[in-house]
Design a protein around this motif. Structure first.
Motif, PDB file in Angstrom:
ATOM      1  N   ALA A 105      46.718  25.016   0.897  1.00  0.00           N
ATOM      2  CA  ALA A 105      45.529  24.292   1.357  1.00  0.00           C
ATOM      3  C   ALA A 105      44.268  25.111   1.074  1.00  0.00           C
ATOM      4  CB  ALA A 105      45.651  23.978   2.849  1.00  0.00           C
ATOM      5  N   ALA A 106      44.353  26.436   1.308  1.00  0.00           N
ATOM      6  CA  ALA A 106      43.186  27.294   1.039  1.00  0.00           C
ATOM      7  C   ALA A 106      42.893  27.320  -0.456  1.00  0.00           C
ATOM      8  CB  ALA A 106      43.444  28.706   1.569  1.00  0.00           C
ATOM      9  N   GLN A 107      43.951  27.371  -1.256  1.00  0.00           N
ATOM     10  CA  GLN A 107      43.766  27.390  -2.711  1.00  0.00           C
ATOM     11  C   GLN A 107      43.129  26.095  -3.203  1.00  0.00           C
ATOM     12  OE1 GLN A 107      47.834  28.285  -3.692  1.00  0.00           O
ATOM     13  NE2 GLN A 107      47.374  30.411  -4.269  1.00  0.00           N
ATOM     14  N   GLN A 108      43.445  24.989  -2.502  1.00  0.00           N
ATOM     15  CA  GLN A 108      42.918  23.702  -2.936  1.00  0.00           C
ATOM     16  C   GLN A 108      41.661  23.294  -2.174  1.00  0.00           C
ATOM     17  OE1 GLN A 108      46.401  21.223  -2.471  1.00  0.00           O
ATOM     18  NE2 GLN A 108      47.571  22.630  -3.752  1.00  0.00           N
ATOM     19  N   ASN A 109      41.120  24.290  -1.443  1.00  0.00           N
ATOM     20  CA  ASN A 109      39.855  24.057  -0.755  1.00  0.00           C
ATOM     21  C   ASN A 109      39.906  22.952   0.295  1.00  0.00           C
ATOM     22  OD1 ASN A 109      37.242  24.790  -0.361  1.00  0.00           O
ATOM     23  ND2 ASN A 109      36.644  24.552  -2.515  1.00  0.00           N
ATOM     24  N   LYS A 110      41.061  22.744   0.884  1.00  0.00           N
ATOM     25  CA  LYS A 110      41.199  21.695   1.898  1.00  0.00           C
ATOM     26  C   LYS A 110      40.846  22.262   3.275  1.00  0.00           C
ATOM     27  CE  LYS A 110      44.720  19.039  -0.551  1.00  0.00           C
ATOM     28  NZ  LYS A 110      46.159  18.819  -0.706  1.00  0.00           N
ATOM     29  N   ILE A 111      39.559  22.477   3.450  1.00  0.00           N
ATOM     30  CA  ILE A 111      39.067  23.205   4.619  1.00  0.00           C
ATOM     31  C   ILE A 111      39.401  22.518   5.942  1.00  0.00           C
ATOM     32  CG2 ILE A 111      36.912  23.917   5.754  1.00  0.00           C
ATOM     33  CD1 ILE A 111      35.936  24.546   2.843  1.00  0.00           C
ATOM     34  N   ASP A 112      39.357  21.189   5.942  1.00  0.00           N
ATOM     35  CA  ASP A 112      39.617  20.485   7.211  1.00  0.00           C
ATOM     36  C   ASP A 112      41.083  20.521   7.643  1.00  0.00           C
ATOM     37  OD1 ASP A 112      39.980  19.013   4.924  1.00  0.00           O
ATOM     38  OD2 ASP A 112      39.728  17.087   5.926  1.00  0.00           O
ATOM     39  N   GLU A 113      41.970  21.032   6.779  1.00  0.00           N
ATOM     40  CA  GLU A 113      43.393  21.111   7.155  1.00  0.00           C
ATOM     41  C   GLU A 113      43.788  22.498   7.651  1.00  0.00           C
ATOM     42  OE1 GLU A 113      45.955  19.780   4.001  1.00  0.00           O
ATOM     43  OE2 GLU A 113      44.843  17.915   3.737  1.00  0.00           O
ATOM     44  N   LEU A 114      42.874  23.477   7.487  1.00  0.00           N
ATOM     45  CA  LEU A 114      43.257  24.875   7.740  1.00  0.00           C
ATOM     46  C   LEU A 114      43.652  25.151   9.189  1.00  0.00           C
ATOM     47  CD1 LEU A 114      40.605  26.702   5.497  1.00  0.00           C
ATOM     48  CD2 LEU A 114      42.981  26.121   4.948  1.00  0.00           C
ATOM     49  N   ASN A 115      42.862  24.632  10.129  1.00  0.00           N
ATOM     50  CA  ASN A 115      43.151  24.873  11.544  1.00  0.00           C
ATOM     51  C   ASN A 115      44.535  24.381  11.943  1.00  0.00           C
ATOM     52  OD1 ASN A 115      41.270  26.312  13.116  1.00  0.00           O
ATOM     53  ND2 ASN A 115      39.765  24.697  12.714  1.00  0.00           N
ATOM     54  N   GLU A 116      44.823  23.147  11.529  1.00  0.00           N
ATOM     55  CA  GLU A 116      46.098  22.540  11.880  1.00  0.00           C
ATOM     56  C   GLU A 116      47.265  23.323  11.251  1.00  0.00           C
ATOM     57  OE1 GLU A 116      47.019  20.474  13.980  1.00  0.00           O
ATOM     58  OE2 GLU A 116      49.084  20.141  13.306  1.00  0.00           O
ATOM     59  N   LEU A 117      47.109  23.710   9.989  1.00  0.00           N
ATOM     60  CA  LEU A 117      48.183  24.439   9.306  1.00  0.00           C
ATOM     61  C   LEU A 117      48.363  25.840   9.883  1.00  0.00           C
ATOM     62  CD1 LEU A 117      47.575  23.228   5.648  1.00  0.00           C
ATOM     63  CD2 LEU A 117      49.486  22.642   7.135  1.00  0.00           C
ATOM     64  N   PHE A 118      47.247  26.427  10.331  1.00  0.00           N
ATOM     65  CA  PHE A 118      47.328  27.734  10.977  1.00  0.00           C
ATOM     66  C   PHE A 118      48.115  27.622  12.288  1.00  0.00           C
ATOM     67  CE2 PHE A 118      45.556  30.752  14.126  1.00  0.00           C
ATOM     68  CZ  PHE A 118      45.953  31.934  13.535  1.00  0.00           C
ATOM     69  N   ASN A 119      47.831  26.573  13.065  1.00  0.00           N
ATOM     70  CA  ASN A 119      48.564  26.355  14.311  1.00  0.00           C
ATOM     71  C   ASN A 119      50.053  26.158  14.047  1.00  0.00           C
ATOM     72  OD1 ASN A 119      46.350  26.612  15.910  1.00  0.00           O
ATOM     73  ND2 ASN A 119      45.903  24.411  15.980  1.00  0.00           N
ATOM     74  N   GLN A 120      50.346  25.394  13.003  1.00  0.00           N
ATOM     75  CA  GLN A 120      51.756  25.162  12.675  1.00  0.00           C
ATOM     76  C   GLN A 120      52.452  26.454  12.285  1.00  0.00           C
ATOM     77  OE1 GLN A 120      52.166  21.927   9.893  1.00  0.00           O
ATOM     78  NE2 GLN A 120      51.226  20.476  11.301  1.00  0.00           N
ATOM     79  N   LEU A 121      51.744  27.289  11.523  1.00  0.00           N
ATOM     80  CA  LEU A 121      52.313  28.586  11.131  1.00  0.00           C
ATOM     81  C   LEU A 121      52.597  29.421  12.375  1.00  0.00           C
ATOM     82  CD1 LEU A 121      53.090  30.836   9.160  1.00  0.00           C
ATOM     83  CD2 LEU A 121      50.660  31.361   8.893  1.00  0.00           C
ATOM     84  N   SER A 122      51.615  29.476  13.251  1.00  0.00           N
ATOM     85  CA  SER A 122      51.758  30.241  14.487  1.00  0.00           C
ATOM     86  C   SER A 122      52.950  29.757  15.307  1.00  0.00           C
ATOM     87  CB  SER A 122      50.460  30.120  15.284  1.00  0.00           C
ATOM     88  OG  SER A 122      50.611  30.684  16.540  1.00  0.00           O
ATOM     89  N   MET A 123      53.174  28.442  15.307  1.00  0.00           N
ATOM     90  CA  MET A 123      54.305  27.898  16.062  1.00  0.00           C
ATOM     91  C   MET A 123      55.647  28.339  15.463  1.00  0.00           C
ATOM     92  SD  MET A 123      53.402  24.169  17.565  1.00  0.00           S
ATOM     93  CE  MET A 123      52.596  23.458  16.132  1.00  0.00           C
TER      94      MET A 123
END
Ligand code: HEC
Length: 134
Positions: A105-123
């Motif tokens: 997502a970061a590579q594809q500049n999908k900034i609005d998805e970063l928070n959600e994906l970070f939370n999922q990673l943390s989980m």
């Protein structure tokens, strides 16, 4: 001289066993550091930092199970790791996938998805700790 050699050998034996445990702990500490870095980076849109840190997490996740050979029990590691190694592997796999999704997502500049994906990673970190960390 002979006695010294014997003492040296005896002192080295526990170090061999501790080696892999120390190494995985070091990698987990790096994981914690990476999560902190990503958290900060999302706030300031530092995509490069997000890519690098999630890549580190992804790489360790892809080889994490190799840091848990059968004879490497430790205070922090639950015995369930070795009685349910498939379950442990699955948690590591989910961690790897979540880190990869965040990186992509970061590579594809999908900034609005970063928070959600970070939370999922943390989980995926917490989920494994709940089952397999003492
Ligand atoms: C597949 C399981 C699994 C996943 C995924 C996982 N961990 Fe862990 N983690 C463990 C286990 C098991 C230990 C205990 C290791 C030991 O003490 O031998 C541990 C220990 C730790 C420690 C303590 C290290 C120390 O110095 O004692 C930290 C910090 C940590 N993990 C952070 C993370 C973070 C952050 C993530 C996600 C990015 C993560 N972990 C993902 C299983 C996992």
């Amino acid at each position: 001289m002979k006695n010294l050699i014997v003492i040296f050998i005896l002192l080295s034996i526990p170090a061999i066993g501790a080696g892999i445990v120390d190494k995985r702990k070091e990698n987990f500490q790096t994981n914690k550091e990476s999560m902190k870095n990503i958290y900060q980076a999302i706030k300031v849109n530092d995509l490069q930092q997000i890519i690098e840190s999630s890549n580190k997490i992804e790489l360790f996740a892809s080889e994490m199970v190799d840091y848990f050979p059968v004879d490497s029990s430790s205070r922090g590691a639950s015995d369930d790791i070795w009685t349910n190694f498939d379950g442990f592997k699955e948690k590591a796999q989910k961690n790897e996938t979540a880190a990869k999704l965040l990186k992509n997502a970061a590579q594809q500049n999908k900034i609005d998805e970063l928070n959600e994906l970070f939370n999922q990673l943390s989980m995926t970190c917490k989920s494994c700790h709940r089952s397999f960390k003492n």
